[in-house]
Design an enzyme around this catalytic site. Structure first.
Site, PDB file in Angstrom:
ATOM      1  N   ASP A 141       5.778  -0.112   9.495  1.00  0.00           N
ATOM      2  CA  ASP A 141       4.942  -0.030   8.305  1.00  0.00           C
ATOM      3  C   ASP A 141       5.523   1.005   7.353  1.00  0.00           C
ATOM      4  OD1 ASP A 141       1.367   0.730   7.841  1.00  0.00           O
ATOM      5  OD2 ASP A 141       3.009   0.466   6.409  1.00  0.00           O
TER       6      ASP A 141
ATOM      7  N   ASP B  93      -5.480   0.032   5.559  1.00  0.00           N
ATOM      8  CA  ASP B  93      -4.990   1.416   5.652  1.00  0.00           C
ATOM      9  C   ASP B  93      -6.163   2.349   5.449  1.00  0.00           C
ATOM     10  OD1 ASP B  93      -2.003   0.313   4.210  1.00  0.00           O
ATOM     11  OD2 ASP B  93      -2.118   1.358   6.117  1.00  0.00           O
TER      12      ASP B  93
HETATM   13  C1  DX5 Z   1       1.295   4.314   4.168  1.00  0.00           C
HETATM   14  C2  DX5 Z   1       0.780   2.901   4.161  1.00  0.00           C
HETATM   15  C3  DX5 Z   1       1.833   2.013   3.566  1.00  0.00           C
HETATM   16  C4  DX5 Z   1       1.353   0.624   3.335  1.00  0.00           C
HETATM   17  C5  DX5 Z   1       2.526  -0.275   3.009  1.00  0.00           C
HETATM   18  O1  DX5 Z   1       0.311   5.149   4.635  1.00  0.00           O
HETATM   19  O2  DX5 Z   1       0.478   2.496   5.497  1.00  0.00           O
HETATM   20  O3  DX5 Z   1       2.938   2.000   4.429  1.00  0.00           O
HETATM   21  O4  DX5 Z   1       0.703   0.180   4.438  1.00  0.00           O
HETATM   22  O5  DX5 Z   1       3.059   0.194   1.832  1.00  0.00           O
HETATM   23  P1  DX5 Z   1       4.454  -0.344   1.269  1.00  0.00           P
HETATM   24  O6  DX5 Z   1       4.726  -1.685   1.885  1.00  0.00           O
HETATM   25  O7  DX5 Z   1       4.221  -0.442  -0.210  1.00  0.00           O
HETATM   26  O8  DX5 Z   1       5.465   0.674   1.654  1.00  0.00           O
END
Ligand code: DX5
Length: 227
Positions: free
Chosen positions: A179, A39
């Site tokens: 995501d 990310d």
């Molecule tokens: C947001 C990130 C999150 C991450 C996953 O910018 O991209 O979505 O990847 O986070 P969780 O699985 O904890 O929601």
């Protein structure tokens, strides 16, 4: 033709222990994930700052898994080569992050990577209808980007379905990825709408039985949903 039918589990490195990042990457591979998502955040496109290319390059040697860079940054075109050189073979560009999306996606291809396009929750699927021929992956954000541990936005199901439909009509394979807030309790919802690549962070790291159990549980739930 176009939409993929297997279920991929893709960890976000966001919740990992950055003091032992190489070990964290190895542990993710041992847990059975299909590739790794970085990310990438610049503090402008999203209110958070994370991984530059050098950090990613530092652990490239620790796994043979593919790396995808989820570029939550402004002016992404400036950085495509940096992230490819760091070892990322899929770059995901937000439709909202560039004035000239068609040109940006073409530049990712020119940089030698596979191409993904991402949509924030408020951005309609129509925003990418004219670039479907350029992409290998569509990422539907099921949270507002910037942080892990947020709640899954269930109203995204219609957009996931629309993305799956676009992929099905395409003349090449396009992966539908989601995501944000993906866990054992939301994986079925996302998979039934057409998602086949599930990005998860907190649900993997918070699972009481560890990463491997979390990966298996989410994958099995999603597979049961589409079978
Ligand atoms: C947001 C990130 C999150 C991450 C996953 O910018 O991209 O979505 O990847 O986070 P969780 O699985 O904890 O929601």
């Amino acid at each position: 033709m176009g939409a993929t039918e297997e279920i991929l589990i893709i960890p976000s490195v966001l919740p990992a222990d950055y003091s032992q990042l190489g070990k964290a990457i190895i542990e993710l591979e041992e847990a059975g994930v299909d590739r790794i998502q970085w990310d990438v955040m610049d503090g402008v496109f999203v209110p958070n700052l994370t991984f530059g290319p050098d950090i990613i390059a530092s652990v490239r040697k620790d796994t043979s898994l593919s790396f995808e860079a989820h570029l939550m940054i402004v002016e992404p075109d400036q950085y495509f080569t940096n992230y490819v050189n760091a070892g990322c073979d899929l770059l995901i560009v937000h439709a909202e992050s560039t004035r000239h999306l068609h040109r940006s996606l073409s530049k990712v291809k020119e940089a030698g990577a596979k191409v993904g396009v991402a949509l924030n929750p408020a951005t309609p699927i129509e925003a990418i209808e004219n670039v479907i021929d350029l992409v290998d992956l569509i990422l539907i954000m099921t949270v507002n980007p910037g942080f892990g541990g947020q709640a899954y936005i269930s109203t995204m199901s219609s957009k996931i379905r629309a993305a799956h439909e676009l992929a099905t009509l395409a003349d090449h394979e396009i992966e539908i990825e989601v995501d944000g807030g993906i866990s054992a309790s939301t994986a079925a919802h996302a998979a039934s709408a057409g998602a086949r690549a599930l990005v998860a962070g907190s649900a993997l790291y918070r699972h009481p039985d560890g990463l491997k159990a979390a990966v298996s549980e989410i994958r099995e739930i999603a597979i049961a949903t589409i079978s």
